[in-house]
Enzyme design. Sequence first.
Site, mmCIF file in Angstrom:
data_model
loop_
_atom_site.group_PDB
_atom_site.id
_atom_site.type_symbol
_atom_site.label_atom_id
_atom_site.label_comp_id
_atom_site.label_asym_id
_atom_site.label_seq_id
_atom_site.Cartn_x
_atom_site.Cartn_y
_atom_site.Cartn_z
ATOM 1 N N HIS A 48 0.871 -1.202 0.000
ATOM 2 C CA HIS A 48 0.000 0.000 0.000
ATOM 3 C C HIS A 48 0.898 1.239 0.000
ATOM 4 C CE1 HIS A 48 -3.796 2.194 1.487
ATOM 5 N NE2 HIS A 48 -2.880 3.128 1.239
ATOM 6 N N HIS A 50 1.519 5.373 -1.694
ATOM 7 C CA HIS A 50 1.167 6.545 -2.510
ATOM 8 C C HIS A 50 2.457 7.185 -3.008
ATOM 9 C CE1 HIS A 50 -3.016 6.627 -0.946
ATOM 10 N NE2 HIS A 50 -2.446 6.150 0.138
ATOM 11 N N LYS A 134 -9.094 -0.405 -6.106
ATOM 12 C CA LYS A 134 -9.178 0.217 -4.791
ATOM 13 C C LYS A 134 -10.557 0.832 -4.568
ATOM 14 C CE LYS A 134 -7.869 2.082 -0.893
ATOM 15 N NZ LYS A 134 -6.651 2.286 -0.158
ATOM 16 N N HIS A 171 -10.423 0.925 1.587
ATOM 17 C CA HIS A 171 -10.290 1.896 2.678
ATOM 18 C C HIS A 171 -11.537 1.711 3.536
ATOM 19 C CE1 HIS A 171 -8.871 5.833 4.413
ATOM 20 N NE2 HIS A 171 -10.071 5.687 4.951
ATOM 21 N N HIS A 209 -4.740 -0.766 5.868
ATOM 22 C CA HIS A 209 -4.348 -0.003 7.059
ATOM 23 C C HIS A 209 -5.293 -0.186 8.253
ATOM 24 C CE1 HIS A 209 -7.110 2.621 4.954
ATOM 25 N NE2 HIS A 209 -6.203 3.172 4.185
ATOM 26 N N ASP A 282 1.348 2.680 3.546
ATOM 27 C CA ASP A 282 0.480 3.845 3.361
ATOM 28 C C ASP A 282 1.294 5.142 3.427
ATOM 29 O OD1 ASP A 282 -1.821 5.266 2.837
ATOM 30 O OD2 ASP A 282 -2.594 5.163 4.886
HETATM 31 C C1 NCD Z 1 -3.777 8.985 1.985
HETATM 32 C C2 NCD Z 1 -3.323 10.036 0.975
HETATM 33 O O1 NCD Z 1 -2.837 11.083 1.394
HETATM 34 O O2 NCD Z 1 -3.436 9.771 -0.223
HETATM 35 N N1 NCD Z 1 -3.821 9.586 3.283
HETATM 36 C C3 NCD Z 1 -3.769 8.956 4.473
HETATM 37 O O3 NCD Z 1 -3.928 9.591 5.501
HETATM 38 N N2 NCD Z 1 -3.538 7.649 4.562
HETATM 39 C C4 NCD Z 1 -5.072 8.392 1.571
HETATM 40 C C5 NCD Z 1 -5.441 7.151 2.342
HETATM 41 O O4 NCD Z 1 -4.837 6.104 2.150
HETATM 42 O O5 NCD Z 1 -6.367 7.217 3.169
HETATM 43 ZN ZN ZN Z 2 -3.389 5.062 1.593
#
Ligand code: NCD
Ligand code: ZN
Length: 378
Positions: A48, A50, A134, A171, A209, A282
């Site tokens: 996971h 970003h 997702k 999520h 998460h 995450d």
């Molecule tokens: C994530 C993001 O900033 O893209 N933020 C987070 O707090 N985890 C989005 C997500 O996974 O909820």
């Molecule tokens: Zn995330």
Amino acid sequence: MYEDRARNDRRAAPDNQGTIPFWQMTGTRPATLHRMDTITLTRPDDWHLHLRDGEVLQHVVPWSAERFARAIIMPNLVPPVTTTEAAAAYRERILAARPAGSGFQPLMTLYLTDNTAPTEIERAVASGIIHAVKLYPAGATTNSDSGVTDIERCHDTLEAMAEQGLNLCIHGEVTHADTDIFDREKRFLNEILGPLLERHPRLRVVLEHLTTAEAVDFVRNGPERLGATITPQHLLMNRNHLLAGGIRPHYYCLPILKRERDREALLEAATSGHPRYFLGTDSAPHARGDKESACGCAGIFTAPLAIELYAEAFAEAGALARLEGFASHHGADFYGLPRNTDTITLVRKPREIPALMPYGGQEIVPLRAGDSVDWTLA
Ligand code: NCD
Ligand code: ZN
């Protein structure tokens, strides 16, 4: 003063006295533990992650590529990655941002909307580059506005995924304005996820998460086709870290940090050796100004020290010998992908984390900024 407090209480650890390391219990020290302060493990994957897009990729991708072989790439860009075609183009941009010689593989995902068609699932599977879809409930988190407003609209698409064996990453939070933010994950389990699993008996699901003891139990008691990721921040911190003695925007993420009892349940699950809990950082970068704001964004940037943070958590629990399963085996097995064959080595030697890092033309504050992490990647 503020910094000192953050430093001193970041390891508000539970009482671990009396915990016996796994290798002592079994009487034989596994080959992976050379000494108490060096650990070699199969190269891990991040299930996971970003990475964002554009000029920040060059500042974000190398951290993950240095540690992980593969990562499930979240699709919540602006606009979101809703088609195989968009995912393929995004994948090329990520590959181009890898350091020279890196074999890091981005495993792409599609962003589920009310209108994702079953034919898009066929295209995704045929492409060979899409490894999950997702589900963001609309309004649940960063860039989730195009997410699903009513799961009832997605059943044909979810059935196509079940048929084709494509994983659904979730999520797991309800979004009603009248639900307390600390209860949103708990309510999602029984109100949405339970019925969803029943309605699609072959759908493979990753609950992303985990943040509560209830979610830990839900996964443990759930079917074999239900897996879960756990972040380093939820293993190391509780809501006091976020809110007691000063509000710390860089500890704010969604789902929000919960109570100490939840953290303890997550640490127990991650270090239990149970094959359906696995690593998903995450790591969610946001420019400093977007975090240090009257309305700060959710997301913690952990990519520069991710596996090191997990090693800290596992060491705290006396369970370093179980890190490899959680970080390098369970996720690959769940996704039906081969385990990696090369290794990484971590040394228990503090590493300073810079107060700021470059982020496109801006700057970003990683977790532990201006502080240190206990482990260093050899
Ligand atoms: C994530 C993001 O900033 O893209 N933020 C987070 O707090 N985890 C989005 C997500 O996974 O909820
Ligand atoms: Zn995330």
